[in-house]
Design a protein around this motif. Structure first.
Motif, short mmCIF file in Angstrom:
data_model
loop_
_atom_site.label_atom_id
_atom_site.label_comp_id
_atom_site.label_asym_id
_atom_site.label_seq_id
_atom_site.Cartn_x
_atom_site.Cartn_y
_atom_site.Cartn_z
N ASN A 3 5.54 -2.16 0.30
CA ASN A 3 4.26 -2.33 0.99
C ASN A 3 4.22 -1.51 2.29
N ILE A 6 1.75 0.88 -0.18
CA ILE A 6 1.34 0.50 -1.53
C ILE A 6 0.96 -0.98 -1.55
N ALA A 7 -0.15 -1.30 -2.18
CA ALA A 7 -0.54 -2.70 -2.34
C ALA A 7 -1.03 -2.89 -3.77
N MET A 60 -5.81 -12.49 6.29
CA MET A 60 -4.96 -12.31 7.47
C MET A 60 -3.51 -12.03 7.09
N ILE A 61 -3.04 -12.67 6.00
CA ILE A 61 -1.66 -12.43 5.56
C ILE A 61 -1.46 -10.93 5.32
N GLY A 62 -2.44 -10.30 4.70
CA GLY A 62 -2.36 -8.86 4.50
C GLY A 62 -2.31 -8.13 5.83
N PHE A 114 -1.26 -9.13 8.66
CA PHE A 114 -0.01 -9.37 9.37
C PHE A 114 1.09 -8.39 8.96
N SER A 115 0.86 -7.63 7.90
CA SER A 115 1.90 -6.68 7.50
C SER A 115 2.03 -5.55 8.52
N ARG A 157 -7.40 -8.84 0.54
CA ARG A 157 -6.06 -9.12 1.04
C ARG A 157 -5.17 -7.89 0.93
N ALA A 158 -5.26 -7.22 -0.23
CA ALA A 158 -4.47 -6.02 -0.44
C ALA A 158 -4.93 -4.92 0.49
N THR A 184 -3.70 -4.77 4.17
CA THR A 184 -2.39 -4.19 4.50
C THR A 184 -2.55 -2.70 4.79
#
Lengths: 288, 356, 235
Positions: free
Chosen positions: C74, C78-79, C98-100, C102-103, C147-148, C151
């Motif tokens: 990632n 790449i997602a 947000m999880i994405g 946070f990357s 989400r993807a 990132t």
């Protein structure tokens, strides 16, 4: 040394017979039954009280205890676990709740007293070796039960259906098997196996509310060692752990006799969750 | 409703919750003062605060992170034993040994997590349960250090340095402060990257990875925080009862499972769940032990295990989640908004999906 | 440029991917089609680090990313989305995205700001504070996409993002993909078994059958290929 090995094998028979129920239930329903040991304890109390109350031979109690345990298992699956069939976390909490419930209900009933069946069946000497009758009967029963379970699973229509469901729940549903009913049957059968074990262990062990706790750990170890869902695996796993406990108690220290298989169990859990005899990936497998 | 609007409502809801939380804590803070004459009630209040804090600590890895450890009694035990042993053998003040216990707990947690974090769901729970038993056997075996099954009795020598007090009230406020610390730490975790990532791992470990989440270290960090606080609680408890009994301190049923029960019944993965759970359950626990426990041992756990089963079957989100849902339902009804039925039929898993 | 070179994978003696090679240029949409069991998802799992190949390499702008873990991959940009959608059901839509975010940021406020942008981009702003598990299938696919995207990848792999959707919904996702491509200048690799859908959006198509590429080229070239027609119609 010969005596150590003999007692290890006899202990292995005990560990094997208490594990069939767990492996059957896990293999089919994919539920990790934390209440396993406490069901065994309930069965032992049933056998004890019935045999005392009716003043009959303990082994005859199988005729009553096994059907009762079957019904208890059916009720647990039908009214509790079936409600959380796709929620592994909730299954964990329900079976763990049952473990605490059974243990503490019996604690409240017995006020923590210890019971043991005062029947001495004696021993048979073979050369310089000594065999305990109760344990010998149990060993024979463990082998016979394994064979019967295998015959049932492989050569009867219901056994075939149970295996089909355990392989693939969705596909089994599609070809018209009634998955929910088979699950209830499987939990009942698993509990009946626990009932058989309970009767056989009643003359051997002191009975108290927490007696199941050690057995639940042993049977987890046996089942994971032998491969989840595998009946012959449970027999072999029981033997290995029985021998290990007996040998390490003799060779290392009696207080540490369980350490060796605790560690072995953890190693297997971490590196080969399919068990020593299972095929890698067979934690997704089914009953065999 | 525009987007900025909806975000704002979320914020105002949050500040309202904050007000409730502060008010609730303030009430809890003055309760012991009202009961100050009754040592028996102070014991209940102490245990409620302590177990609220301990359940909160467990909740960080068990609730936020979804890793249901049944072995947290190990870290409670490490805190208790470290404090007791250093106090007895080297006269080290508990105020110092608390930190040493935390460090040892971090180290042990790392060793335990290294292999067990490979396991998922119930397999993780079984492994932690067995390691708990393993630790108990070792503690009983190494008598020279732990005094084996006898346990360790601590002398009654009241002084601030010894963390032993004539008045129970002091302990009540130590436990209260400990509870505030765990709430604060939980809040910080939850509002930061770690908290979000712990939840992502709980919800779907595989999917989280391609979003840059490293599940192993996320869980490890959550576990570190959780066990450090648990160890702190063990140290406080040891000085409170001044008797470290291995069969109690390292008991899965009496300690490790209690963290799980309280959190599950209160509301797993929420900030207030473990606190509310403990404040409701601990008085029941002690009352059942005190008045009935002598006659019928185990009755307290009978009640809790029944509650656990009922919650697991019907109120999966515990007291906090259930109440919150009910309030929200009422609000939407009052506003005349009816949620649109979502397309459930399409949620079905496709059994023929390419599994390769 | 993303380069997959000579990748093979077998499960228990069964060859699922047989020396597969592919190139994806920046800002390009590549389609991979093939019947069920052709090995498409396996291929995605290999490129995104969920499986390691028995043989072959995956490189991204001269970095060898073969056998790296998904969380590392990632970082290279790449997602992906999943065939069976995997939203974080008990988190809100915004939190999912947000999880994405946070990357590439550690600040919650920053992650929230980025997430809001992508929630809006996929058109879910009205559901930002709803639990992801309560949403419909098309909405959950949008969450996965947002989400993807959060990132901020250079290459986005979409696994059957159209399956289970009706024609209008498919049309909307296609529009979305095109606008994201223009806006963010990223490449897409799209798995699909509906030939019509894929030829509509792809710059280049690979046809996978029993783990082997039987045709590659522009959608027009591929659709007229005899072998492809046979694989789809003849069995």
């Amino acid at each position: 040394m010969g005596q150590i090995i003999i007692s290890g094998i006899l202990l292995g028979g005990i560990y094997a017979i208490v594990s069939y129920g767990l492996t059957l239930i896990f293999g089919v329903i994919r539920v990790i039954n934390f209440a396993h040991g406490s069901l065994l304890m309930v069965g032992m109390f049933m056998a004890y009280y019935l045999s005392k109350g009716m003043n009959l031979n303990i082994y005859l109690m199988m005729l009553i205890v096994v059907p009762l345990m079957f019904i208890l298992g059916v009720l647990i699956q039908k009214y509790l676990l079936s409600k959380v069939i796709n929620e592994p976390d909730m299954q964990l909490f329900v079976t763990f709740g049952l473990l605490l419930l059974f243990e503490n209900v019996m604690l409240a009933v017995t006020k923590g007293e210890f019971f043991s069946l005062d029947m001495n069946m004696g021993t048979i000497p073979i050369g310089s070796l000594v065999l305990d009758w109760g344990r010998l009967i149990n060993l024979v029963a463990a082998i016979v039960l394994a064979i019967l379970l295998l015959l049932f699973l492989n050569h009867t229509k219901i056994g075939w259906a149970i295996r089909a469901v355990s392989q693939n729940r969705y596909a089994a549903g599609i070809i018209g098997l009634r998955v929910e009913r088979l699950y209830i049957l499987a939990f009942g059968l698993g509990s009946a196996c626990i009932g058989i074990a309970a009767v056989l262990l009643t003359p051997i062990y002191t009975i108290f509310p927490h007696v199941g706790f050690n057995f639940v750990i042993v049977s987890f170890a046996v089942v994971i060692l032998g491969g989840l869902g595998s009946i012959p695996g449970a027999l072999a796993g029981g033997m290995i752990i029985g021998l290990l406990e007996s040998l390490s108690g003799y060779l290392i220290a009696p207080e540490l006799n369980q350490i060796v298989w605790y560690l072995l169990f953890l190693l297997v859990l971490f590196f080969r969750p399919a068990g020593l005899f299972g095929i890698a990936g067979s934690e997704e497998g089914g009953v065999k | 409703m525009s987007q900025s609007n909806s975000i704002q409502t979320a914020n105002s809801k949050l500040s309202k919750n904050k007000i409730y939380a502060v008010a609730g804590l303030f009430i809890l803070c003055i309760v012991p003062l009202l009961l100050s004459q009754e040592q028996y009630y102070l014991d209940i209040v102490f245990q409620a605060f302590l177990f609220a804090a301990l359940a909160s600590s467990w909740n960080i890895i068990g609730g936020f992170g979804g890793q249901h450890s049944f072995g947290h009694a190990i870290f409670f035990g490490i805190g208790a034993y470290t404090t007791a042993i250093l106090f007895m053998n080297y006269q080290i003040s508990p105020w110092i040994s608390i930190w040493i216990g935390m460090l040892i707990s971090l180290f042990v947690a790392f060793i335990i997590a290294l292999p067990t974090f490979r396991l998922r769901g119930a397999f993780f729970s079984i492994a932690t349960l067995i390691i708990n038993q393993l630790v108990l056997v070792l503690v009983l075996y190494y008598k020279e250090i732990t005094n084996g099954s006898q346990g360790i009795l601590l002398p009654y020598e009241p002084s601030f340095k010894n963390m032993i007090f004539e008045n129970r009230m002091a302990f009540v406020y130590i436990a209260f402060s400990f509870m505030l610390i765990t709430i604060f730490v939980s809040y910080i975790v939850l509002k930061n990257k770690l908290g979000y990532q712990l939840q992502a791992v709980r919800e779907n470990q595989d999917a989280s990875r391609i979003l840059g989440v490293n599940p192993f270290w996320v869980k490890m960090n959550g576990l570190f925080i959780s066990v450090a606080l648990t160890s702190m609680g063990g140290s406080i408890y040891a000085m409170y009862i001044r008797f470290v009994d291995p069969y109690l301190i390292l008991s899965v049923a009496e300690i490790g499972a209690m963290f799980v029960l309280i959190t599950m019944i209160g509301g797993m993965g929420t900030l207030s769940g473990p606190i509310i759970g403990a404040i409701l359950m601990m008085p029941i626990d002690i009352l059942l032990r005190g008045s009935l426990g002598g006659v019928r041992p185990g009755l307290n756990i009978v009640v809790f295990s029944l509650l656990l089963i009922i919650v697991a079957l019907f109120f999966k989100e515990g007291i906090v989640g259930t109440v919150k849902n009910k309030l929200e339902q009422r609000k939407t009804k009052l506003l005349g908004e009816y949620s649109v039925e979502t397309d459930k039929t399409r949620n079905e898993v496709n059994p023929n999906a390419e599994s390769s | 440029m993303l380069k997959v070179h000579d990748v093979s994978k077998s499960f228990g003696g069964l060859l699922v991917i047989d020396s597969f090679s592919m190139e994806v240029q920046p800002n390009q949409i590549v389609g991979i089609i093939g019947p069920n069991g052709a090995g498409k998802t396996t291929l995605f799992n290999i490129i995104t680090g969920y499986l390691s190949p028995d043989r072959g390499t995956v490189t991204l702008d001269n970095h060898n990313i073969t056998k790296k873990k998904p969380e590392k991959i990632n970082r290279y940009g790449i997602a992906r989305t999943f065939q069976l959608v995997k939203p974080f059901a008990n988190m809100t839509v915004l939190e999912n995205v947000m999880i994405g975010a946070f990357s590439h940021t550690s600040k919650t406020a920053e992650a929230r700001r980025i997430a809001q942008e992508y929630v809006e981009l996929v058109g879910l702003q009205n559901k930002a504070n709803e639990k992801a598990g309560k949403l419909s299938l098309p909405e959950r696919k949008q969450i996965e996409l947002a989400r993807a995207l959060a990132t901020e990848p250079k290459y986005l792999f979409l696994d059957e993002v159209f399956s289970g959707l009706n024609p209008t919904e498919i049309e909307e996702i296609i529009k979305l993909i095109h606008s994201i491509k223009e806006l963010k200048k990223i490449s897409f690799v799209v798995i699909e078994h509906n030939v019509r859908v894929i030829s509509g959006i792809s710059d280049k198509v690979y046809v996978l059958h029993h783990g082997v590429v039987i045709a590659e080229g522009t959608p027009e070239e591929v659709l007229t290929n005899q072998e492809v027609v046979a694989a789809y119609l003849g069995g």
